[in-house]
Scaffold this motif. Structure first.
Motif, PDB file in Angstrom:
ATOM      1  N   PRO A 283       0.962  -1.068   0.028  1.00 29.59           N
ATOM      2  CA  PRO A 283       0.111  -0.030   0.060  1.00 29.59           C
ATOM      3  C   PRO A 283       0.750   1.284  -0.052  1.00 29.59           C
ATOM      4  CG  PRO A 283      -0.089  -1.057   2.145  1.00 29.59           C
ATOM      5  CD  PRO A 283       0.586  -1.899   1.163  1.00 29.59           C
ATOM      6  N   ALA A 284       2.143   1.227   0.146  1.00 28.30           N
ATOM      7  CA  ALA A 284       2.790   2.396   0.575  1.00 28.30           C
ATOM      8  C   ALA A 284       2.312   3.304   1.617  1.00 28.30           C
ATOM      9  CB  ALA A 284       2.956   3.054  -0.652  1.00 28.30           C
ATOM     10  N   ILE A 285       1.748   2.699   2.632  1.00 24.74           N
ATOM     11  CA  ILE A 285       1.045   3.620   3.686  1.00 24.74           C
ATOM     12  C   ILE A 285       2.298   4.496   4.287  1.00 24.74           C
ATOM     13  CG2 ILE A 285       1.545   1.988   5.587  1.00 24.74           C
ATOM     14  CD1 ILE A 285      -1.507   2.750   6.536  1.00 24.74           C
ATOM     15  N   GLY A 286       3.409   4.317   4.427  1.00 27.14           N
ATOM     16  CA  GLY A 286       4.445   5.355   5.142  1.00 27.14           C
ATOM     17  C   GLY A 286       4.334   6.850   4.414  1.00 27.14           C
ATOM     18  N   LEU A 287       4.320   6.631   2.957  1.00 27.20           N
ATOM     19  CA  LEU A 287       4.258   7.729   2.233  1.00 27.20           C
ATOM     20  C   LEU A 287       2.940   8.632   2.587  1.00 27.20           C
ATOM     21  CD1 LEU A 287       5.235   9.740   0.074  1.00 27.20           C
ATOM     22  CD2 LEU A 287       4.029   8.373  -1.605  1.00 27.20           C
ATOM     23  N   MET A 288       1.663   7.999   2.597  1.00 24.01           N
ATOM     24  CA  MET A 288       0.482   8.613   2.836  1.00 24.01           C
ATOM     25  C   MET A 288       0.429   9.079   4.006  1.00 24.01           C
ATOM     26  SD  MET A 288      -1.343   8.644   0.068  1.00 24.01           S
ATOM     27  CE  MET A 288       0.303   8.784  -0.877  1.00 24.01           C
ATOM     28  N   TYR A 289       1.170   8.704   5.138  1.00 19.85           N
ATOM     29  CA  TYR A 289       0.908   8.972   6.397  1.00 19.85           C
ATOM     30  C   TYR A 289       2.012  10.576   6.593  1.00 19.85           C
ATOM     31  CZ  TYR A 289       1.142   9.325  11.594  1.00 19.85           C
ATOM     32  OH  TYR A 289       0.959   9.905  12.976  1.00 19.85           O
ATOM     33  N   ALA A 290       3.001  10.220   5.885  1.00 20.68           N
ATOM     34  CA  ALA A 290       3.965  11.557   6.151  1.00 20.68           C
ATOM     35  C   ALA A 290       3.377  12.591   5.350  1.00 20.68           C
ATOM     36  CB  ALA A 290       5.278  10.918   5.393  1.00 20.68           C
ATOM     37  N   ARG A 291       2.798  12.292   4.120  1.00 19.09           N
ATOM     38  CA  ARG A 291       2.260  13.386   3.311  1.00 19.09           C
ATOM     39  C   ARG A 291       1.110  13.867   4.287  1.00 19.09           C
ATOM     40  NH1 ARG A 291       1.557  11.930  -2.824  1.00 19.09           N
ATOM     41  NH2 ARG A 291       3.832  12.070  -2.753  1.00 19.09           N
ATOM     42  N   THR A 292       0.251  13.293   4.721  1.00 17.81           N
ATOM     43  CA  THR A 292      -0.716  13.915   5.464  1.00 17.81           C
ATOM     44  C   THR A 292      -0.443  14.493   6.796  1.00 17.81           C
ATOM     45  OG1 THR A 292      -2.139  12.028   4.602  1.00 17.81           O
ATOM     46  CG2 THR A 292      -3.079  13.109   6.803  1.00 17.81           C
ATOM     47  N   TYR A 293       0.632  14.157   7.420  1.00 18.66           N
ATOM     48  CA  TYR A 293       0.774  14.595   8.861  1.00 18.66           C
ATOM     49  C   TYR A 293       2.078  15.362   9.227  1.00 18.66           C
ATOM     50  CZ  TYR A 293      -3.411  11.966  10.334  1.00 18.66           C
ATOM     51  OH  TYR A 293      -4.694  11.486  10.406  1.00 18.66           O
ATOM     52  N   GLU A 294       3.189  15.044   8.169  1.00 18.43           N
ATOM     53  CA  GLU A 294       4.651  15.516   8.320  1.00 18.43           C
ATOM     54  C   GLU A 294       5.392  16.124   7.511  1.00 18.43           C
ATOM     55  OE1 GLU A 294       5.218  11.448  11.458  1.00 18.43           O
ATOM     56  OE2 GLU A 294       6.050  11.388   9.094  1.00 18.43           O
ATOM     57  N   ALA A 295       4.651  16.687   6.233  1.00 22.90           N
ATOM     58  CA  ALA A 295       5.225  17.191   5.241  1.00 22.90           C
ATOM     59  C   ALA A 295       5.145  18.840   5.113  1.00 22.90           C
ATOM     60  CB  ALA A 295       4.707  16.487   3.962  1.00 22.90           C
ATOM     61  N   GLU A 296       4.598  19.431   6.082  1.00 21.97           N
ATOM     62  CA  GLU A 296       4.195  20.967   5.976  1.00 21.97           C
ATOM     63  C   GLU A 296       5.369  21.866   5.873  1.00 21.97           C
ATOM     64  OE1 GLU A 296       1.713  24.296   7.979  1.00 21.97           O
ATOM     65  OE2 GLU A 296       1.361  22.261   8.761  1.00 21.97           O
ATOM     66  N   ALA A 297       6.590  21.107   6.392  1.00 15.88           N
ATOM     67  CA  ALA A 297       7.985  21.911   6.471  1.00 15.88           C
ATOM     68  C   ALA A 297       8.451  21.775   4.908  1.00 15.88           C
ATOM     69  CB  ALA A 297       8.880  21.466   7.307  1.00 15.88           C
ATOM     70  N   PHE A 298       7.872  21.099   4.010  1.00 14.16           N
ATOM     71  CA  PHE A 298       8.374  21.001   2.765  1.00 14.16           C
ATOM     72  C   PHE A 298       7.322  21.455   1.709  1.00 14.16           C
ATOM     73  CE2 PHE A 298      10.699  17.961   5.048  1.00 14.16           C
ATOM     74  CZ  PHE A 298      11.789  18.002   4.485  1.00 14.16           C
ATOM     75  N   GLY A 299       6.307  22.257   2.079  1.00 11.15           N
ATOM     76  CA  GLY A 299       5.501  23.040   1.343  1.00 11.15           C
ATOM     77  C   GLY A 299       3.875  22.065   1.251  1.00 11.15           C
ATOM     78  N   ILE A 300       4.067  21.163   1.961  1.00 15.22           N
ATOM     79  CA  ILE A 300       2.648  20.162   1.737  1.00 15.22           C
ATOM     80  C   ILE A 300       1.978  20.403   2.886  1.00 15.22           C
ATOM     81  CG2 ILE A 300       1.624  17.957   1.285  1.00 15.22           C
ATOM     82  CD1 ILE A 300       4.284  17.151  -0.256  1.00 15.22           C
ATOM     83  N   THR A 301       1.218  21.256   2.803  1.00 16.02           N
ATOM     84  CA  THR A 301       0.166  21.881   4.023  1.00 16.02           C
ATOM     85  C   THR A 301      -0.815  20.900   3.960  1.00 16.02           C
ATOM     86  OG1 THR A 301      -0.980  23.387   2.770  1.00 16.02           O
ATOM     87  CG2 THR A 301       0.909  24.374   3.747  1.00 16.02           C
ATOM     88  N   ARG A 302      -1.886  21.113   5.129  1.00 20.06           N
ATOM     89  CA  ARG A 302      -2.942  20.181   5.022  1.00 20.06           C
ATOM     90  C   ARG A 302      -4.037  20.545   3.509  1.00 20.06           C
ATOM     91  NH1 ARG A 302      -4.970  15.610   7.804  1.00 20.06           N
ATOM     92  NH2 ARG A 302      -7.018  15.510   7.352  1.00 20.06           N
ATOM     93  N   GLN A 303      -3.857  21.574   3.327  1.00 18.38           N
ATOM     94  CA  GLN A 303      -4.563  22.067   2.125  1.00 18.38           C
ATOM     95  C   GLN A 303      -4.150  21.271   0.713  1.00 18.38           C
ATOM     96  OE1 GLN A 303      -5.059  26.050   1.206  1.00 18.38           O
ATOM     97  NE2 GLN A 303      -6.675  25.896  -0.234  1.00 18.38           N
ATOM     98  N   VAL A 304      -2.764  21.349   0.722  1.00 22.37           N
ATOM     99  CA  VAL A 304      -2.093  20.669  -0.266  1.00 22.37           C
ATOM    100  C   VAL A 304      -2.173  19.129  -0.185  1.00 22.37           C
ATOM    101  CG1 VAL A 304       0.184  20.540  -1.260  1.00 22.37           C
ATOM    102  CG2 VAL A 304      -0.466  22.622  -0.761  1.00 22.37           C
TER     103      VAL A 304
END
Length: 431
Positions: free
Chosen positions: A269-290
């Motif tokens: 499933p690549a669930i690690g990516l989905m979790y990180a992208r949802t909760y841990e990526a804001e410092a890299f420009g992926i806000t909750r909205q993104v």
């Protein structure tokens, strides 16, 4: 090669998790050369003649882990975050080699590639690792990730376009097989990262996918696919793809098809990516909205409903979290085991079996990899703790006191000592 690597090694006073799903047991494991020579059940005492006896002090001895969704050429790893995907090729290849070592440092002694960012990066890397020239996991090397209009990671003016039609698909598979890849990666559906609603968009016709499958069987190579749309999942399952990644929108018909072919395929499933992208990526420009535009929160929720169904159906689901992005770096791969338990409903033992025994099957070496069993390759971890009770211990690299691949120590912590002769009950003798 150190003197310890040139002779037999006996691990004693260990709690052995053998990868089958059996509870850990007090036992001994004898390694000769690159194979497990014997496994001692509780109360058994294996031959110590001419062996270095290693005292495990009650730690867990288990098979090395298998990363089912490896991207060793994705640039970011723990200790070195690179906020870019494309680098000059000379630098990129060196980064890829470093990432191979970081993956092995995390306890992953085997890796099945889900796509490369260099046409021959992984072919060269595999040969260097196999030759013993650089450290890294056993690798099933992949091609570039192909979309109909080109390859990911290659600039449009540098990469050949991907012609359409069944004949062109066959030609591409033959070309990749001649180049020496083990697995060819196709994106059978697009992704929100490429275009809005992309995960529901098919990228190839069924005639093209059928041609890919036929030619792969003829050429003797395996197939992997990015498949999020339900129809993409069905195409991959129907036409012989070995591993299907994501499967986010699989419907009941797709699940039925996966179950009917569960002896021939794997899912990750690549669930690690989905979790990180949802909760841990804001410092890299992926806000909750993104993240929501990229579909990450929805996909994560969908996976939490979908994958427990796959588990109940006996579909072989493997950890592999798309590591290598800045917010999801290589070296954190064992977090997938935690997410399997906490988000997907697996027990710690089931998650470990998926990452060991089932991983060996994915690598095409189920008779040699993924279990602590006589005759198997000596890819072993010694873990200071009990991962069958607390799966999170696998993420603490300091707790991985021994990493052995092919019968050789990649890592041996100072506290893992050779037992004194009186402790062994038999004086050591040199061979």
């Amino acid at each position: 090669m150190s003197p310890a690597d040139s002779r037999a090694i006996l691990f004693t006073n260990a709690q052995v998790f053998d990868g089958t799903g059996r509870a850990p047991f007090a036992g001994e494991v004898l390694v000769r050369g690159n194979r497990i020579d014997a496994v001692g059940e509780p109360g058994a005492r294996l031959d110590r003649q001419r062996a270095e006896v290693v005292d495990c002090s009650g730690a867990t001895l288990m098979p090395g882990l298998v990363e089912a969704h490896a991207h060793l050429s994705w640039p970011s790893s723990v200790g070195r975050i690179i906020d870019a995907m494309i680098l000059p090729p000379e630098e990129h290849l060196l980064v890829t080699a470093r990432n191979a070592r970081v993956t092995l440092d995390a306890g992953f002694t085997s890796a099945y590639s889900a796509g490369s960012l260099g046409p021959r990066f992984e072919i060269a890397l595999r040969e260097e690792i196999n030759g013993g020239w650089i450290p890294g996991p056993r690798l099933r090397a992949s091609s570039l990730e192909r979309l109909p209009d080109g390859a990911l990671g290659v600039k449009a003016d540098e990469g050949a376009q991907h012609p359409r039609g069944p004949a062109a698909m066959r030609a591409y598979v033959r070309e990749m097989a001649r180049a020496g890849v083990d697995s060819i990666k196709f994106l059978l559906s697009s992704d929100e990262a490429f275009s809005p609603g992309g995960s529901q968009q098919l990228t190839y016709t069924e005639d093209e996918v059928a041609a890919i499958g036929d030619q792969a069987r003829e050429s003797g190579v395996w197939l992997a696919c990015h498949a999020q749309a339900a129809q993409a999942v069905k195409l991959g399952a129907k036409h012989g793809f070995r591993i299907l990644y994501h499967c986010s929108h699989a419907d009941e018909e797709a699940l039925d098809l996966l179950e009917s072919k569960k002896e021939a395929l794997f899912v990750a499933p690549a669930i690690g990516l989905m979790y990180a992208r949802t909760y841990e990526a804001e410092a890299f420009g992926i806000t909750r909205q993104v993240a929501e535009k990229l579909g990450a929160p929805f996909t994560l929720e969908r996976m939490q409903k979908l994958y427990p169904q796959m588990r109940k159906r006996g579909i072989r689901v493997l950890p592999g979290g798309d590591y290598g992005f800045p917010y999801n770096p290589i070296g954190r791969n064992a977090r997938d085991l935690q997410w399997f338990v906490e988000l997907l409903g697996y027990t710690p033992v089931e998650a470990l079996v998926a990452a060991t025994r089932l991983g060996g099957e994915l690598m095409g070496r189920g008779e040699l990899l993924g279990q602590v069993k006589t005759g198997y390759l000596a890819d072993l971890l010694l873990v200071d703790g009990d991962p069958t009770r607390d799966i999170r211990v696998m993420q603490d690299h300091d707790k991985l006191s021994v990493i052995m691949k092919d019968g050789k120590f990649h890592k041996r912590a100072p506290h893992v000592r050779t037992a004194a002769p009186q402790e062994q009950g038999l004086a050591l003798t040199e061979s």
